[in-house]
Design a protein around this motif. Structure first.
Motif, PDB file in Angstrom:
ATOM      1  N   GLY A 147       0.783  -1.168  -0.086  1.00  0.00           N
ATOM      2  CA  GLY A 147       0.162  -0.132   0.067  1.00  0.00           C
ATOM      3  C   GLY A 147       0.705   1.179   0.051  1.00  0.00           C
ATOM      4  N   LEU A 148       2.157   1.092  -0.804  1.00  0.00           N
ATOM      5  CA  LEU A 148       2.714   2.402  -0.642  1.00  0.00           C
ATOM      6  C   LEU A 148       2.384   3.520  -1.753  1.00  0.00           C
ATOM      7  CD1 LEU A 148       6.169   1.114  -0.033  1.00  0.00           C
ATOM      8  CD2 LEU A 148       4.762   2.288   1.806  1.00  0.00           C
ATOM      9  N   GLY A 149       1.507   2.953  -2.650  1.00  0.00           N
ATOM     10  CA  GLY A 149       1.113   3.952  -3.755  1.00  0.00           C
ATOM     11  C   GLY A 149       1.734   3.950  -5.045  1.00  0.00           C
ATOM     12  N   GLU A 150       1.202   4.600  -6.065  1.00  0.00           N
ATOM     13  CA  GLU A 150       1.678   4.466  -7.395  1.00  0.00           C
ATOM     14  C   GLU A 150       3.096   5.263  -7.326  1.00  0.00           C
ATOM     15  OE1 GLU A 150      -1.172   6.270  -9.888  1.00  0.00           O
ATOM     16  OE2 GLU A 150      -2.447   4.264  -9.831  1.00  0.00           O
ATOM     17  N   GLN A 151       3.211   6.360  -6.743  1.00  0.00           N
ATOM     18  CA  GLN A 151       4.550   7.110  -6.707  1.00  0.00           C
ATOM     19  C   GLN A 151       5.899   6.333  -6.498  1.00  0.00           C
ATOM     20  OE1 GLN A 151       4.619  10.701  -4.633  1.00  0.00           O
ATOM     21  NE2 GLN A 151       4.033  11.769  -6.222  1.00  0.00           N
ATOM     22  N   PHE A 152       5.589   5.481  -5.549  1.00  0.00           N
ATOM     23  CA  PHE A 152       6.378   4.300  -5.168  1.00  0.00           C
ATOM     24  C   PHE A 152       6.933   3.359  -6.151  1.00  0.00           C
ATOM     25  CE2 PHE A 152       7.827   0.313  -3.239  1.00  0.00           C
ATOM     26  CZ  PHE A 152       9.159   0.916  -2.162  1.00  0.00           C
ATOM     27  N   ARG A 153       5.718   2.845  -6.879  1.00  0.00           N
ATOM     28  CA  ARG A 153       5.916   1.980  -7.935  1.00  0.00           C
ATOM     29  C   ARG A 153       6.597   2.605  -9.015  1.00  0.00           C
ATOM     30  NH1 ARG A 153       3.334  -2.943  -9.097  1.00  0.00           N
ATOM     31  NH2 ARG A 153       3.118  -3.272 -11.159  1.00  0.00           N
ATOM     32  N   GLY A 154       6.247   4.040  -9.118  1.00  0.00           N
ATOM     33  CA  GLY A 154       6.799   4.584 -10.372  1.00  0.00           C
ATOM     34  C   GLY A 154       8.371   4.905 -10.206  1.00  0.00           C
ATOM     35  N   GLY A 155       8.817   5.164  -8.990  1.00  0.00           N
ATOM     36  CA  GLY A 155       9.863   5.165  -8.459  1.00  0.00           C
ATOM     37  C   GLY A 155      10.987   4.115  -8.702  1.00  0.00           C
TER      38      GLY A 155
END
Length: 261
Positions: A147-155
């Motif tokens: 649940g760390l979000g899309e920004q984390f995945r994008g990083g």
């Protein structure tokens, strides 16, 4: 390993091989040095029964061997394992020991996938690009559960693109940067994507820019950045190099971030 380390015990006849950084360890002091400077790389691939057996066989540290085995069997955590090794030779001062203990406690409270990403980031910083990509891929498989979000995945995608770029794998790099942009929508990531496209496939670069809605002015800025970086590298190396190589210099300071790339 770098620098000089004064050894209190004999050196091992057979070294302990650490695959993550392709390094042989020959002494307890070197092992402590590695632990202290590579906290994010410490996992079951290093802290395992094989290491315990190596410590007993090469140094005769039976008491430490039993202590480490107990830590593993009772799943006491990374901190208990490495701190036991530090105590064996009083490797750290009291203040250093306290600070490290706090860092380990903070690390163990972080989501596992965040620790995975930081491990990958560390490997990229130390030019271990193939291993870093494996870590990032594994983190992406786990990411949805944290649940760390899309920004984390994008990083993660952005930094994996940087790793591919250093391996001259431009197609994979552009795919990663594009996925990162779809999550992050930042000018920086778009710029990195376009530069990777320009280096990997300059003939199709104008068409890609058009599909991405990039203005002619921005296209020229991208080309100018690569050209200027190329001139710097030419000046440093005094030789002619392909246009795509300067991006390695350009990306060096921007390849890593905790979450936002």
């Amino acid at each position: 390993m770098s620098g000089y380390i004064l050894c209190q015990l004999k050196r091992a006849e057979i070294p302990y091989y650490i695959e993550n950084i392709s390094t042989n360890i020959y002494s307890i002091e070197e092992l402590c040095y590695y632990f202290y400077h590579n906290i994010y790389l410490l996992d079951e691939s290093i802290l395992n029964e094989h290491l315990c057996d190596w410590i007993r066989k090469e140094f005769g540290l039976e008491k430490l061997y039993r202590r480490l085995y107990k830590v593993l069997e009772e799943n006491m955590g990374t901190g208990e394992f490495i701190l036991a090794v530090f105590k064996e030779i009083n490797y750290l001062t009291h203040q250093e020991f306290k600070k490290l203990n706090e860092q380990i406690s903070l690390l163990e409270r972080q989501p596992k996938v965040l620790r995975e990403k930081k491990k990958g980031d560390y490997l990229v910083e130390n030019k271990m690009y193939v291993n870093a990509i494996k870590i990032y891929e594994n983190a992406l498989l786990k990411e949805d559960k944290e649940g760390l979000g899309e920004q984390f995945r994008g990083g993660i995608y952005h930094n994996m693109g940087c790793a591919y770029l250093h391996l001259f794998q431009f197609e994979e790099a552009t795919e990663c940067f594009l996925k990162a942009y779809q999550f992050l929508h930042t000018k920086q990531v778009l710029s990195h994507y376009l530069m990777a496209c320009c280096m990997g496939n300059p003939e199709e670069f104008p068409g890609i820019c058009n599909r991405m809605g990039v203005s002619p002015q921005v296209q020229e800025e991208i080309k100018g950045t690569l050209k200027n970086a190329g001139e710097i590298v030419d000046e440093l190396q005094n030789q002619v190099i392909p246009l795509w190589k300067p991006l390695f210099l350009y990306m060096e300071g921007t390849s890593l971030s905790d979450t936002n790339a």
